[in-house]
Design a protein around this motif. Sequence first.
Motif, PDB file in Angstrom:
ATOM      1  N   TYR A  63      53.677  35.466 106.272  1.00 20.85           N
ATOM      2  CA  TYR A  63      53.150  36.511 105.396  1.00 20.85           C
ATOM      3  C   TYR A  63      54.123  37.684 105.295  1.00 20.85           C
ATOM      4  O   TYR A  63      54.345  38.224 104.223  1.00 20.85           O
ATOM      5  N   ALA A  69      53.764  37.692  99.172  1.00 22.92           N
ATOM      6  CA  ALA A  69      53.030  38.764  99.853  1.00 22.92           C
ATOM      7  C   ALA A  69      53.719  40.109  99.637  1.00 22.92           C
ATOM      8  O   ALA A  69      53.047  41.134  99.456  1.00 22.92           O
ATOM      9  N   ASN A  70      55.040  40.105  99.650  1.00 21.93           N
ATOM     10  CA  ASN A  70      55.792  41.343  99.413  1.00 21.93           C
ATOM     11  C   ASN A  70      55.496  41.893  98.019  1.00 21.93           C
ATOM     12  O   ASN A  70      55.269  43.089  97.846  1.00 21.93           O
ATOM     13  N   ILE A  73      51.896  43.315  97.979  1.00 27.72           N
ATOM     14  CA  ILE A  73      51.793  44.623  98.636  1.00 27.72           C
ATOM     15  C   ILE A  73      52.469  45.707  97.800  1.00 27.72           C
ATOM     16  O   ILE A  73      51.940  46.809  97.639  1.00 27.72           O
ATOM     17  N   SER A  74      53.618  45.394  97.238  1.00 34.63           N
ATOM     18  CA  SER A  74      54.386  46.384  96.462  1.00 34.63           C
ATOM     19  C   SER A  74      53.773  46.697  95.101  1.00 34.63           C
ATOM     20  O   SER A  74      53.957  47.787  94.575  1.00 34.63           O
ATOM     21  N   PHE A  76      50.331  46.166  94.079  1.00 34.75           N
ATOM     22  CA  PHE A  76      48.936  45.804  94.312  1.00 34.75           C
ATOM     23  C   PHE A  76      48.071  45.888  93.056  1.00 34.75           C
ATOM     24  O   PHE A  76      47.302  44.972  92.766  1.00 34.75           O
ATOM     25  N   GLY A  89      48.239  36.758  98.707  1.00 38.56           N
ATOM     26  CA  GLY A  89      48.390  38.121  99.209  1.00 38.56           C
ATOM     27  C   GLY A  89      47.177  38.653  99.937  1.00 38.56           C
ATOM     28  O   GLY A  89      47.299  39.501 100.812  1.00 38.56           O
ATOM     29  N   MET A  90      45.980  38.121  99.580  1.00 39.83           N
ATOM     30  CA  MET A  90      44.771  38.686 100.154  1.00 39.83           C
ATOM     31  C   MET A  90      43.754  37.628 100.593  1.00 39.83           C
ATOM     32  O   MET A  90      43.306  37.641 101.740  1.00 39.83           O
TER      33      MET A  90
END
Length: 154
Positions: A63, A69-70, A73-74, A76, A89-90
């Motif tokens: 992750y 995932a990056n 997060i970046s 969202f 991602g979630m």
Amino acid sequence: MYAFILALHSLTRWFVLASLLFALYRAYSGWLTNKSYSKFDDRLRVITTNIAHIQLTIGLWLYFISPIANYFISHFKEAVHERQIRFFGMEHVTMMLIGITLITIASSKAKRKTLDKDKFKTTAIWLTIALLVILSSIPWSFSPLISRPLFRPF
């Protein structure tokens, strides 16, 4: 590095599933036929939990190095509306954390029980719930929503 960890995570899922299914077989078999809880059953409880924790460690490592995932997060606000990005991602990580938590609870509760039938019953119930959560969150190759290969090459 990312491709190797991804392949390892994909491979290890089969060990998690196999150990869960075998532990469930032993738990239901012991519970329904009033067998005695053996050292083998206790070792299986520990091994199943350890395999799940190893998979969790690999998954968290994946992750934190994953470009998906990056991106999630970046970005969202945008990413949460993209099905595949949101899944990895979630949703996937959350459901798998819940599944592994349920496996850990199963192990902990069964360990504390004194009667053999109660050990098997506790294990069977908690691991069944954990398996259902995990099965619902694996990106199966046949899934119309999120599809990934069943085996990834190293």
